[in-house]
Design an enzyme around this catalytic site. Sequence first.
Site, PDB file in Angstrom:
ATOM      1  N   SER A  46       0.798  -1.228   0.000  1.00 50.49           N
ATOM      2  CA  SER A  46       0.000   0.000   0.000  1.00 50.49           C
ATOM      3  C   SER A  46       0.831   1.278   0.000  1.00 50.49           C
ATOM      4  CB  SER A  46      -0.960   0.030   1.188  1.00 50.49           C
ATOM      5  OG  SER A  46      -0.253   0.165   2.401  1.00 50.49           O
ATOM      6  N   LYS A  86       0.520   4.673   6.750  1.00 51.64           N
ATOM      7  CA  LYS A  86      -0.140   5.416   5.668  1.00 51.64           C
ATOM      8  C   LYS A  86       0.347   6.864   5.704  1.00 51.64           C
ATOM      9  CE  LYS A  86      -2.920   1.895   4.843  1.00 51.64           C
ATOM     10  NZ  LYS A  86      -2.399   0.858   4.019  1.00 51.64           N
TER      11      LYS A  86
END
Length: 181
Positions: A46, A86
Amino acid sequence: MEFYQEPEVNRLHSVISWIVDLIVAVALAIYVVYAFGERVEMYGGSMNPVLNSGDVVLVNRLAYDLGSPERFDIAVFTNGSSMNIKRIIGLPGETVQITGNTIHIDGRPLTADHDLNLASIAGLAESPIELSGEEYFLLGDNRESSEDSRFSGIGNVQKNQLVGKVWLRFQPFSRFGLIPY
């Protein structure tokens, strides 16, 4: 009467002193990393290309205790029992929406380098998302392969869920170094 010391004794004393200094410096460095930092391993793709699956990073836990998270920081947060990595996109008090593959903050397109302002999958951000005074909107850099704030499994991240800011890639050693913007 003068005391005479043999050169070997002086040399041995210098070597022992140097070894003790080195041990103290290494112990202090280890203490600082473990007291104020945390080691976290990246799972999944990700955050490609900045972080790859299997990369081990060091996290500055004091960064968010002493300061505020900033847009585009790569942050570690807890989601239940797992740690996630993230990028912070939306800040407290802002409204985030994704329309036409572009991220909008408070109705204006986000300005960013390296396509960090794009997202083809809007998810929950298809409609405006208003962030409260303690909420952040986080996205993975590889937007096509990231479960992040666009999806109900993650959603908005509360400040108390933020562990810290990623600052150094520790492993693999071939990519050792500071994490770029």
